[in-house]
Design a protein around this motif. Structure first.
Motif, PDB file in Angstrom:
ATOM      1  N   LYS A  17      -0.815  77.653  -3.135  1.00 14.45           N
ATOM      2  CA  LYS A  17      -0.107  78.741  -3.824  1.00 14.45           C
ATOM      3  C   LYS A  17       0.949  78.177  -4.766  1.00 14.45           C
ATOM      4  O   LYS A  17       1.165  78.710  -5.863  1.00 14.45           O
ATOM      5  N   ASP A  18       1.616  77.115  -4.320  1.00 13.95           N
ATOM      6  CA  ASP A  18       2.627  76.454  -5.144  1.00 13.95           C
ATOM      7  C   ASP A  18       1.929  75.408  -6.009  1.00 13.95           C
ATOM      8  O   ASP A  18       1.292  74.482  -5.485  1.00 13.95           O
ATOM      9  N   PRO A  19       2.028  75.498  -7.327  1.00 16.79           N
ATOM     10  CA  PRO A  19       1.348  74.518  -8.196  1.00 16.79           C
ATOM     11  C   PRO A  19       1.720  73.077  -7.875  1.00 16.79           C
ATOM     12  O   PRO A  19       0.905  72.169  -8.076  1.00 16.79           O
ATOM     13  N   ALA A  20       2.939  72.853  -7.397  1.00 14.29           N
ATOM     14  CA  ALA A  20       3.367  71.488  -7.097  1.00 14.29           C
ATOM     15  C   ALA A  20       2.522  70.850  -6.009  1.00 14.29           C
ATOM     16  O   ALA A  20       2.474  69.618  -5.895  1.00 14.29           O
ATOM     17  N   GLY A  21       1.840  71.661  -5.215  1.00 12.00           N
ATOM     18  CA  GLY A  21       1.003  71.121  -4.154  1.00 12.00           C
ATOM     19  C   GLY A  21      -0.410  70.813  -4.579  1.00 12.00           C
ATOM     20  O   GLY A  21      -1.212  70.347  -3.758  1.00 12.00           O
ATOM     21  N   ARG A  22      -0.757  71.072  -5.824  1.00 15.39           N
ATOM     22  CA  ARG A  22      -2.123  70.833  -6.305  1.00 15.39           C
ATOM     23  C   ARG A  22      -2.254  69.464  -6.970  1.00 15.39           C
ATOM     24  O   ARG A  22      -1.311  69.000  -7.620  1.00 15.39           O
ATOM     25  N   PRO A  23      -3.414  68.853  -6.867  1.00 17.65           N
ATOM     26  CA  PRO A  23      -3.672  67.649  -7.672  1.00 17.65           C
ATOM     27  C   PRO A  23      -3.925  68.046  -9.114  1.00 17.65           C
ATOM     28  O   PRO A  23      -4.308  69.182  -9.400  1.00 17.65           O
ATOM     29  N   ASP A  24      -3.688  67.119 -10.032  1.00 14.41           N
ATOM     30  CA  ASP A  24      -4.057  67.412 -11.413  1.00 14.41           C
ATOM     31  C   ASP A  24      -5.508  67.007 -11.644  1.00 14.41           C
ATOM     32  O   ASP A  24      -6.181  66.495 -10.742  1.00 14.41           O
ATOM     33  N   ALA A  25      -5.995  67.234 -12.837  1.00 14.16           N
ATOM     34  CA  ALA A  25      -7.417  66.978 -13.118  1.00 14.16           C
ATOM     35  C   ALA A  25      -7.770  65.513 -12.934  1.00 14.16           C
ATOM     36  O   ALA A  25      -8.862  65.183 -12.437  1.00 14.16           O
ATOM     37  N   ALA A  26      -6.869  64.615 -13.342  1.00 15.34           N
ATOM     38  CA  ALA A  26      -7.154  63.186 -13.205  1.00 15.34           C
ATOM     39  C   ALA A  26      -7.273  62.787 -11.739  1.00 15.34           C
ATOM     40  O   ALA A  26      -8.129  61.975 -11.372  1.00 15.34           O
ATOM     41  N   GLU A  27      -6.421  63.353 -10.885  1.00 15.96           N
ATOM     42  CA  GLU A  27      -6.499  63.052  -9.457  1.00 15.96           C
ATOM     43  C   GLU A  27      -7.814  63.557  -8.866  1.00 15.96           C
ATOM     44  O   GLU A  27      -8.460  62.863  -8.066  1.00 15.96           O
ATOM     45  N   VAL A  28      -8.202  64.768  -9.223  1.00 11.57           N
ATOM     46  CA  VAL A  28      -9.467  65.309  -8.718  1.00 11.57           C
ATOM     47  C   VAL A  28     -10.622  64.444  -9.171  1.00 11.57           C
ATOM     48  O   VAL A  28     -11.505  64.078  -8.380  1.00 11.57           O
ATOM     49  N   ARG A  29     -10.615  64.108 -10.438  1.00 15.48           N
ATOM     50  CA  ARG A  29     -11.678  63.239 -10.953  1.00 15.48           C
ATOM     51  C   ARG A  29     -11.696  61.912 -10.215  1.00 15.48           C
ATOM     52  O   ARG A  29     -12.764  61.404  -9.826  1.00 15.48           O
TER      53      ARG A  29
END
Length: 704
Positions: free
Chosen positions: A249-261
């Motif tokens: 829910k909090d964006p700070a807890g999400r990985p960015d696209a580079a991390e997911v990749r």
């Protein structure tokens, strides 16, 4: 796909419409063909939006920004006219169903397909984000499926709708079932919002349902804010774990696209035997291709019976189908010919990083930004770092496809070879018209040094070669004390140093700096603030200065052209106040040709910052200069241009500013001069064809 109706136009710009693909909230989408046969998806804005001044301004801005995006999972915006009575834009056409159509018709995807889908979407978002954009409306209907991977469309365009009649009448910004919590509240919206939507699209592929269930939009929004997503259809394991983090829910807890990749690229890919898509989806693609062939045949029949034929290529130079920009458009905003040199560097994570299906049987994920290739199809072994390619003699003649934008062409020191960088990086025997070397994996950005050193950027790593792909000098980057996220390498004259654009912790959203590396030692030295997004960076011939074009974040406006002392990082000059910027450094190392207006080019003293002399303004048929270059001896300045009357270039006497040739030479940009000024390499149509001209500017060979 439907036949054209009586009220549909037959031509838009230089595109001939073949059929209607569909319609949406913003307008209609057509299948179109360019004069030389390229297929395009052409979106025409609805009439009520066309009369909304605010929408038009935002649409124009977003199209300009979207044209910067070049990647294997983002069909390129090839042409647009945002000033037309009814604005429109054209993109590369992908003959496949949307993810929504495929799942609705055939049911959920299996686990291996989900992995490839998620990885392709992550890399698409990485490309979009590193161009300074957000998607804002990533959903199954905006994801096309092709054998080479998912293709994300409509990136950046969603923001143009904000504040229009579509949102004022009650539609939320984004699609309710896939929007993020912060988009609902209107607070804290960032590129991480797209990762929430990415996870939603993958869950839909796994379950045929949105992650927070179906129903009324208001109920979906409430569940997004309060409930947890339904992840049960995603196989347990790393992919589900990554998606769960994207749903924070909090964006700070999400990985960015580079991390997911990065996390997903380390996982075993599915077997390549039958491609990555379920068989029924592949059949849908085959059926769609059949529809396209029938639409093309119908279009040819219409022409044969006297229908409106497309206009022939202008100036005898051919056309790539991207059309001509409307009057007054800056060349840096995606000119079809004379693609400015900076495009090779601003287009981070270019199409070299592609999922490719060769003959429907071979699946390979190559050139992962950040270094390395994934495990093999069978899942054995850890990712290997990018290594030097086998020599051409060992692996047979290399195959190089020049389709797509080409960002740099440069002759070798001896004049026998020609380096070409676009979606691939290769070296050609230009007289024979054959490639002799290819650098694999292809970098996301590259520079060809004056002594045949070659530098390539690979996300958080830089590699330097001495001439050929088998002659690697060194590789270095984040693991050697650097900042990470490297772009726009610029080599010194002897290849001993390379300047690069870098961002802290590999995050391109952080403040960008220019970092200078010792190539032999692999260590960083001087670094200094870039002052914005650099769209070109070069050493002067004597290595005493660095020059770069600076744009504001998001590519919204030019800051100017900056000149730095690379020994100290001090900014010596900033040329600002113009609305077009491009430069070419003179071989003497003391002056440069500087474009600051549509047709204004001056010779500037790099020491004093003063104008030495203006170059005579080209003929009015040239709407704009689109790229500048020098002859090897520095006696002539050359420029590509575009205009409705003719698309040929100009040649000036650098010592007097006098026009020597105008609108009668086949000069486009980027361009590269032969070391003995016997020949000029130039890129016609922005990509696909490299022309080699002799001293009379006559074509002597063509590479394609």
């Amino acid at each position: 796909m439907q036949p054209l109706a009586s009220d549909d136009p037959r031509h838009i710009g230089r595109h001939r419409l073949l059929s209607r693909i569909g319609a949406g909230g913003m307008g209609r989408v057509y299948l179109a063909r360019t004069p030389d046969g390229h297929l395009r998806a052409l979106k025409v804005v609805k009439e009520d939006l066309a009369h909304d001044t605010g929408f038009r301004d935002r649409f124009a801005r977003e199209v300009r920004a979207a044209r910067r995006v070049r990647g294997p999972f983002t069909p390129a915006v090839t042409d647009a006219d945002t000033d037309a009575d009814v604005p429109w834009m054209a993109t590369e056409y992908v003959p496949g169903p949307t993810l929504k159509e495929a799942v609705s018709a055939n049911g959920p995807f299996p686990g291996p397909s989900l992995l490839v889908l998620a990885l392709g979407l992550a890399r698409a978002l990485e490309t979009v984000h590193e161009a300074g954009l957000m998607h804002r409306d990533l959903k199954p209907g905006n994801i096309l499926l092709s054998p080479r991977g998912p293709q994300v469309i409509d990136f950046g365009i969603a923001r143009a709708v904000e504040g229009t009649v579509l949102t004022r009448t009650g539609q939320t910004f984004g699609t309710p079932a896939y929007t993020s919590p912060e988009q609902i509240t209107g607070h804290g919206v960032s590129q991480l919002s797209d990762l929430f939507s990415l996870a939603g699209a993958v869950v839909f592929a796994a379950s045929a349902e949105p992650p927070f269930g179906s129903g009324r939009p208001v109920d979906s929004l409430r569940r997004i804010m309060a409930d947890e997503p339904a992840l049960g259809a995603v196989p347990e394991g790393p992919l589900r774990d990554v998606l769960a983090r994207c749903f924070a829910k909090d964006p700070a807890g999400r990985p960015d696209a580079a991390e997911v990749r990065g996390e997903l690229s380390a996982l075993p890919l599915p077997s390549a035997e039958h491609g990555w898509l379920p068989a029924p989806v592949t059949e849908q693609i085959d059926a769609r291709e059949g529809e396209v062939r029938r639409a093309e045949e119908a279009g040819r029949t219409t022409v044969d019976l006297g229908g409106g034929a497309p206009a022939p290529p202008r100036g005898g130079a051919g056309a790539d189908g991207t059309g001509h920009p409307p009057p007054g458009r800056e060349p840096q905003e995606g000119a079809p010919r004379g693609e400015p040199r900076f495009r090779r560097r601003a287009a981070v994570l270019a199409a070299a990083s592609a999922l490719v299906v060769a003959g429907g049987a071979a699946l390979a994920l190559t050139a992962l930004p950040g270094g390395g290739v994934p495990r093999d199809a069978a899942g054995g072994g850890p990712p290997a770092p990018p290594g030097p390619s086998a020599s051409p003699s060992a692996q047979g003649a290399p195959e190089v496809d020049l389709e797509g934008w080409i960002y740099e062409v440069d002759f070798s020191v001896d004049g026998e070879s020609l380096y070409v960088f676009g979606t691939s990086l290769s070296r050609w025997d230009w007289q024979a018209g054959e490639p002799v070397d290819v650098f694999e994996p292809a970098p996301s950005a590259a520079d060809i040094g004056p002594d045949d050193h070659v530098a390539g950027a690979y996300g958080d790593q830089i590699r330097v070669w001495d001439g050929g792909s088998g002659d690697e000098v060194n590789r270095f980057g984040r693991d050697n004390g650097g900042r990470g996220f490297y772009d726009m390498p610029a080599l010194s004259s002897d290849g001993s140093r390379v300047a690069v654009l870098a961002a802290e912790n590999g995050d391109p959203r952080e403040e960008r700096v220019v970092q200078i590396w010792d190539v032999a030692e692999g260590t960083p030295g001087v670094e200094f603030p870039a002052g914005g997004v650099l769209t070109d960076l070069s050493y002067t011939a004597d290595d005493s200065l660095l020059v770069g074009t600076v744009m504001e974040e998001g590519f919204d406006a030019y800051v100017g052209v900056a000149v730095w002392d690379p020994a100290t990082g001090e900014r010596l000059h900033l040329f600002e106040g113009g609305d077009h910027y491009a430069f070419a450094l003179a071989p003497d190392g003391r002056t440069m040709a500087l474009q600051s207006g549509a047709r204004r080019v001056d010779i500037v003293d790099l020491g004093t910052g003063g104008v030495v002399r203006p170059l005579a303004e080209p003929d009015a048929s040239h709407e704009s200069v689109t790229g500048i270059g020098y002859s090897s001896d520095g006696e002539r300045v050359l420029a590509g241009s575009f205009g409705w009357d003719d698309d040929r270039g100009s040649v000036w006497d650098a010592s007097t500013g006098q026009l020597l040739r105008d609108a009668d030479v086949m000069v486009y940009a980027p361009m590269g001069s032969h070391p003995e000024d016997e020949y000029l390499a130039t890129v016609a149509d922005g990509g696909g064809r490299v022309l080699v001209l002799d001293a009379d500017y006559t074509v002597v060979n063509e590479l394609s």
